[in-house]
Design a protein around this motif. Structure first.
Motif, PDB file in Angstrom:
ATOM      1  N   LEU A  12       0.829  -1.192  -0.049  1.00  0.00           N
ATOM      2  CA  LEU A  12      -0.039  -0.087   0.026  1.00  0.00           C
ATOM      3  C   LEU A  12       0.869   1.175   0.036  1.00  0.00           C
ATOM      4  CD1 LEU A  12      -2.178  -1.315   2.872  1.00  0.00           C
ATOM      5  CD2 LEU A  12      -3.193  -0.951   0.755  1.00  0.00           C
ATOM      6  N   ASP A  13       0.242   2.274  -0.540  1.00  0.00           N
ATOM      7  CA  ASP A  13       1.041   3.704  -0.500  1.00  0.00           C
ATOM      8  C   ASP A  13      -0.141   4.697  -0.093  1.00  0.00           C
ATOM      9  OD1 ASP A  13       2.747   5.899  -0.598  1.00  0.00           O
ATOM     10  OD2 ASP A  13       3.006   5.780  -2.883  1.00  0.00           O
ATOM     11  N   LEU A  14       0.157   5.419   1.005  1.00  0.00           N
ATOM     12  CA  LEU A  14      -0.808   6.542   1.281  1.00  0.00           C
ATOM     13  C   LEU A  14       0.082   7.783   1.017  1.00  0.00           C
ATOM     14  CD1 LEU A  14      -2.991   6.790   4.523  1.00  0.00           C
ATOM     15  CD2 LEU A  14      -2.149   8.633   3.075  1.00  0.00           C
ATOM     16  N   THR A  16       0.607  11.690  -1.010  1.00  0.00           N
ATOM     17  CA  THR A  16      -0.104  13.039  -0.549  1.00  0.00           C
ATOM     18  C   THR A  16      -1.413  12.924  -0.972  1.00  0.00           C
ATOM     19  OG1 THR A  16       1.977  14.007  -0.663  1.00  0.00           O
ATOM     20  CG2 THR A  16       0.305  15.372  -0.573  1.00  0.00           C
ATOM     21  N   GLN A  17      -1.419  12.737  -2.516  1.00  0.00           N
ATOM     22  CA  GLN A  17      -2.541  12.880  -3.403  1.00  0.00           C
ATOM     23  C   GLN A  17      -3.547  11.533  -3.472  1.00  0.00           C
ATOM     24  OE1 GLN A  17      -1.970  15.184  -6.957  1.00  0.00           O
ATOM     25  NE2 GLN A  17       0.060  15.331  -6.515  1.00  0.00           N
ATOM     26  N   GLN A  18      -3.084  10.268  -3.132  1.00  0.00           N
ATOM     27  CA  GLN A  18      -3.912   9.265  -3.323  1.00  0.00           C
ATOM     28  C   GLN A  18      -3.373   7.983  -2.442  1.00  0.00           C
ATOM     29  OE1 GLN A  18      -2.823   9.440  -7.418  1.00  0.00           O
ATOM     30  NE2 GLN A  18      -0.945   9.695  -6.258  1.00  0.00           N
ATOM     31  N   LEU A  19      -4.290   6.956  -2.198  1.00  0.00           N
ATOM     32  CA  LEU A  19      -3.891   5.988  -1.745  1.00  0.00           C
ATOM     33  C   LEU A  19      -3.924   4.688  -2.967  1.00  0.00           C
ATOM     34  CD1 LEU A  19      -3.521   3.834   0.958  1.00  0.00           C
ATOM     35  CD2 LEU A  19      -6.201   3.767   1.020  1.00  0.00           C
ATOM     36  N   LEU A 299      10.771  11.719  -8.606  1.00  0.00           N
ATOM     37  CA  LEU A 299       9.935  12.823  -9.023  1.00  0.00           C
ATOM     38  C   LEU A 299       8.713  12.788  -8.838  1.00  0.00           C
ATOM     39  CD1 LEU A 299      11.962  13.255 -12.307  1.00  0.00           C
ATOM     40  CD2 LEU A 299      12.481  14.337 -10.267  1.00  0.00           C
ATOM     41  N   GLY A 300       8.045  12.873  -7.722  1.00  0.00           N
ATOM     42  CA  GLY A 300       6.741  12.832  -7.224  1.00  0.00           C
ATOM     43  C   GLY A 300       5.952  14.154  -7.151  1.00  0.00           C
ATOM     44  N   THR A 301       5.166  14.127  -6.080  1.00  0.00           N
ATOM     45  CA  THR A 301       4.506  15.341  -5.532  1.00  0.00           C
ATOM     46  C   THR A 301       5.703  16.181  -5.206  1.00  0.00           C
ATOM     47  OG1 THR A 301       2.522  14.265  -5.084  1.00  0.00           O
ATOM     48  CG2 THR A 301       2.937  16.462  -4.096  1.00  0.00           C
ATOM     49  N   GLY A 339       7.985  20.031  -6.358  1.00  0.00           N
ATOM     50  CA  GLY A 339       8.284  19.139  -7.672  1.00  0.00           C
ATOM     51  C   GLY A 339       7.225  19.204  -8.780  1.00  0.00           C
ATOM     52  N   SER A 340       6.435  18.155  -8.549  1.00  0.00           N
ATOM     53  CA  SER A 340       5.286  17.999  -9.770  1.00  0.00           C
ATOM     54  C   SER A 340       4.571  19.131  -9.760  1.00  0.00           C
ATOM     55  CB  SER A 340       4.646  16.769  -9.357  1.00  0.00           C
ATOM     56  OG  SER A 340       5.546  15.705 -10.218  1.00  0.00           O
ATOM     57  N   LEU A 341       3.928  19.611  -8.631  1.00  0.00           N
ATOM     58  CA  LEU A 341       2.826  20.626  -8.653  1.00  0.00           C
ATOM     59  C   LEU A 341       3.359  21.985  -8.912  1.00  0.00           C
ATOM     60  CD1 LEU A 341       1.012  19.719  -5.311  1.00  0.00           C
ATOM     61  CD2 LEU A 341       0.606  18.860  -7.581  1.00  0.00           C
ATOM     62  N   ARG A 343       5.780  21.815 -11.614  1.00  0.00           N
ATOM     63  CA  ARG A 343       6.176  21.590 -12.974  1.00  0.00           C
ATOM     64  C   ARG A 343       4.480  21.558 -13.653  1.00  0.00           C
ATOM     65  NH1 ARG A 343       9.792  18.134 -10.893  1.00  0.00           N
ATOM     66  NH2 ARG A 343       8.521  16.301 -10.412  1.00  0.00           N
ATOM     67  N   GLU A 344       3.444  21.218 -12.862  1.00  0.00           N
ATOM     68  CA  GLU A 344       2.113  21.263 -13.542  1.00  0.00           C
ATOM     69  C   GLU A 344       1.597  22.336 -13.548  1.00  0.00           C
ATOM     70  OE1 GLU A 344      -0.464  18.836 -11.124  1.00  0.00           O
ATOM     71  OE2 GLU A 344       0.580  17.151 -11.247  1.00  0.00           O
ATOM     72  N   ARG A 345       1.871  23.256 -12.548  1.00  0.00           N
ATOM     73  CA  ARG A 345       1.389  24.790 -12.849  1.00  0.00           C
ATOM     74  C   ARG A 345       2.214  25.654 -14.128  1.00  0.00           C
ATOM     75  NH1 ARG A 345       3.993  29.724 -10.824  1.00  0.00           N
ATOM     76  NH2 ARG A 345       5.317  28.461  -9.386  1.00  0.00           N
ATOM     77  N   GLY A 442       6.241   9.660 -10.463  1.00  0.00           N
ATOM     78  CA  GLY A 442       5.354  10.081 -11.474  1.00  0.00           C
ATOM     79  C   GLY A 442       5.917  10.712 -12.750  1.00  0.00           C
ATOM     80  N   ALA A 443       6.941  11.602 -12.644  1.00  0.00           N
ATOM     81  CA  ALA A 443       7.366  12.122 -13.767  1.00  0.00           C
ATOM     82  C   ALA A 443       8.456  11.468 -14.409  1.00  0.00           C
ATOM     83  CB  ALA A 443       7.797  13.743 -13.153  1.00  0.00           C
ATOM     84  N   SER A 444       9.023  10.363 -13.787  1.00  0.00           N
ATOM     85  CA  SER A 444      10.206   9.562 -14.542  1.00  0.00           C
ATOM     86  C   SER A 444       9.719   8.870 -15.662  1.00  0.00           C
ATOM     87  CB  SER A 444      10.695   8.600 -13.436  1.00  0.00           C
ATOM     88  OG  SER A 444       9.745   7.711 -13.140  1.00  0.00           O
ATOM     89  N   CYS A 445       8.455   9.072 -15.998  1.00  0.00           N
ATOM     90  CA  CYS A 445       7.972   8.494 -17.571  1.00  0.00           C
ATOM     91  C   CYS A 445       8.475   9.536 -18.349  1.00  0.00           C
ATOM     92  CB  CYS A 445       6.620   7.953 -17.592  1.00  0.00           C
ATOM     93  SG  CYS A 445       5.605   9.492 -17.277  1.00  0.00           S
ATOM     94  N   ASN A 446       8.619  10.726 -18.185  1.00  0.00           N
ATOM     95  CA  ASN A 446       8.980  11.837 -18.999  1.00  0.00           C
ATOM     96  C   ASN A 446      10.365  11.906 -19.572  1.00  0.00           C
ATOM     97  OD1 ASN A 446       9.206  14.548 -20.083  1.00  0.00           O
ATOM     98  ND2 ASN A 446       7.365  15.061 -19.256  1.00  0.00           N
ATOM     99  N   LYS A 447      10.715  11.288 -20.791  1.00  0.00           N
ATOM    100  CA  LYS A 447      11.884  11.298 -21.232  1.00  0.00           C
ATOM    101  C   LYS A 447      12.785  12.557 -21.446  1.00  0.00           C
ATOM    102  CE  LYS A 447      14.784   8.667 -24.090  1.00  0.00           C
ATOM    103  NZ  LYS A 447      14.793   8.116 -25.516  1.00  0.00           N
TER     104      LYS A 447
END
Ligand code: ADP
Ligand code: XUL
Length: 534
Positions: A12-14, A16-19, A299-301, A339-341, A343-345, A442-447
């Motif tokens: 399991l992984d709880l 920041t954004q999901q479980l 490279l996550g939240t 990190g990701s937030l 980049r998302e902005r 999450g962002a490690s799929c982005n080459k």
């Protein structure tokens, strides 16, 4: 010697954004997975990115504890719909965002031990928390308590020497100290305090679970050499804290069998073992199988860097944690909140929310970005302690806007990795011809993003063929915990494939980025100096 069996493992992984949950078979193939996304699936709790930023209290970032309980109910429902055969799960382990804490009310353990299998967990645990909003790792409201803990042992260096870190706002000790003074009644009626990982574990164990040693290194309370709580620091935070926390235990400890609630409600095997839950960073390290000589970048939240350390260094920017893989070594960790937030902005502002377009913009600008440098912080950063956006042109002047969207995109990504390189060097890490980087999150799929990382670090980037590394790492940990000491860690994970090479640096990378790292250091020195005089 291992024998192949029908057994499966739940991780399991709880975060920041999901479980998230993954079920792996005995050969570590993912056979089922399910996710509960807090903002979308539990809108009644009104979180944004899984947390609540209190408007009237800047820096306070919490999450409703009961939302996480309800997420567990939902997750099990989703796994059931996927067709998971619970009777085959031999062991469960899990991970959670680090540092955050959960406050159990008087009598809560009794409720946990006597759960009614015909009701949901959230119906039964609604009154079990003395503090309803759990402080999370994103909180930065405890600077006063950081100073208190540092002063208790003689200063920031002394605190870093004992606990692996100087006082950090998000670390649990400082958060507990704040609750003990500002919410005295709530603190008094707190029977036990869990980290988010040990709280999640408690829900499966049916009693309050102990804290993992690696997790305990993120609290500013434990002596990382003796691996015991430091009494002076406990006393500085609150009364009877040792009793409320319980003693930490080593990673992979078997805690006992699953709570009867799951056996009766979901038909889990009564022999299913619960292996101590840990932090998401520690579980990711197991998931990607970090080894000596590698530097791992998640490279996550948050963006997090991990360095393998044989000895516990003393650093002021960064943390030293116990090592989940090798009990005699340590892990150096650097955490960047934006990190990701962030980049998302910039993706939303510059490329209509599309990663594809974002990557085209990134690829259309040259390495070095014509001398432009940018620092982007949606929220208060940990290192450097800055907030807001800062843009500088080639001449070093601060400007309000770059000339194009592609320059903005490259400034963000280069700026993020230049910062990581600067702080990793300050930790004593030397980037040389043997350096290898393992990317995850999450962002490690982005080459396109990984290519910038390869160039800035001037080192090849690999990805472990693991999606959801914290959840998968937890499932590995479930099996490791179950089979150790009869089988070794290496034996258990030997069947997993080696990491894959995805990007190599361009030959001009060192020439371009070494001076930019120096420029970045000068910029940060000036900005943090300016901040102090504000
Ligand atoms: P957490 O730290 O919450 O576990 P994850 O490691 O799952 O988070 O990462 C989630 C983040 O991954 C999202 O916020 C998203 O911005 C990022 N992400 C997902 N796909 C991409 C992509 N193609 N490029 C860049 N970032 C991505
Ligand atoms: C690490 C840290 C973050 C959280 C995010 O010190 O604060 O990486 O663990 O989940």
């Amino acid at each position: 010697m291992l024998s192949i069996s029908e057994s499966t493992y739940l991780g399991l992984d709880l975060s920041t954004q999901q479980l998230k949950a993954v079920v792996l078979d005995d050969k570590f193939e993912v056979i089922h997975e399910a996710t509960v996304h807090f903002d979308n699936d539990l809108p009644e709790f009104r979180t944004h990115g899984g947390v609540i930023h209190e408007k009237t209290n800047p820096g306070v970032v919490t999450a409703p504890t009961l939302m996480w309980v309800k997420a567990v109910d939902m997750l099990i429902d989703r796994l059931t719909v996927c067709g998971v055969d619970y009777s085959k799960i031999a062991a469960i382990s899990g991970a959670a965002q680090q540092h955050g804490s959960v406050y159990w009310n008087n009598g809560a353990e009794n409720v946990l031990q006597n759960l009614n299998p015909s009701l949901f967990l959230h119906q039964q645990l609604a009154c079990s928390f003395s503090v309803n909003q759990s402080p999370t790792w994103m909180d930065s409201s405890t600077s006063k308590q950081c100073k208190l803990l540092e002063d208790t042992v003689g200063g920031p260096i002394e605190l870093a020497e004992i606990t692996g870190s100087r006082g950090y706002e998000r670390f649990t000790g400082t958060q507990i100290a704040k609750i003990a003074t500002t919410r005295q009644e709530a603190y008094k009626s707190t029977e036990r305090i869990s980290l988010i990982s040990s709280f999640l574990c408690s829900l499966f164990l049916g009693k309050i679970a102990p804290i993992d040693l690696v997790e305990a290194s993120g609290m500013n309370l434990m002596d990382i050499k003796t691996k015991k709580w430091n009494q002076q620091l406990l006393d500085a935070c609150g009364a009877n804290l040792e009793q409320k926390l319980g003693q930490p235990v080593p990673s992979n400890t078997k805690l006992g069998t699953i709570s009867s609630y799951y056996i009766e409600r979901w038909n889990f095997d009564p022999k299913c073992q619960i292996i101590v839950f840990t932090g998401d960073n520690s579980a990711s390290l197991v998931g990607i199988r970090l080894n000596k000589g590698w530097i791992a970048v998640s490279l996550g939240t948050s963006d997090t860097i991990f360095l393998w350390l044989n000895e516990p260094h003393v650093v002021l920017d960064g943390h030293v944690f116990c090592n989940p893989v090798d009990k005699d070594s340590y892990i150096g960790l650097l955490c960047f909140k934006n990190g990701s937030l962030a980049r998302e902005r910039i993706r939303n502002n510059c490329s209509e929310g599309s990663w594809e377009l974002f990557n085209q913009l990134l690829d259309s600008t040259p390495r070095g970005n014509f001398g432009n440098i940018g620092l982007y912080y949606n929220v208060q950063e940990i290192i450097p302690f800055l907030c807001g956006d800062y843009r500088f042109n080639k001449a070093g002047d601060r400007i309000m806007k770059f000339t194009s969207l592609e320059v903005e995109v490259r400034a963000l990504i280069e700026g993020q990795f230049i910062a990581k390189r600067a702080y990793a060097e300050d930790f004593g890490f030397i980037f040389d011809k043997d350096t290898k980087i393992l990317a995850t999150g999450g962002a490690s799929c982005n080459k396109a993003i990984l290519q910038v990382m390869a160039d800035v670090f001037n080192a090849p980037v690999y990805v472990a063929d693991v999606i959801n590394s914290a959840a998968v790492g937890s499932a590995y940990q479930a099996k490791i915990g179950l089979l150790e000491p009869e089988s070794t860690f290496e034996e258990i994970i030997s069947s997993l494939p080696a990491p894959k090479l995805v990007c190599t640096p361009y030959p001009d990378a060192m020439e371009i980025y070494e001076p930019m790292v120096q420029r970045y250091r000068n910029i940060v020195a000036t900005l943090t100096e300016e901040r102090k005089t504000l």
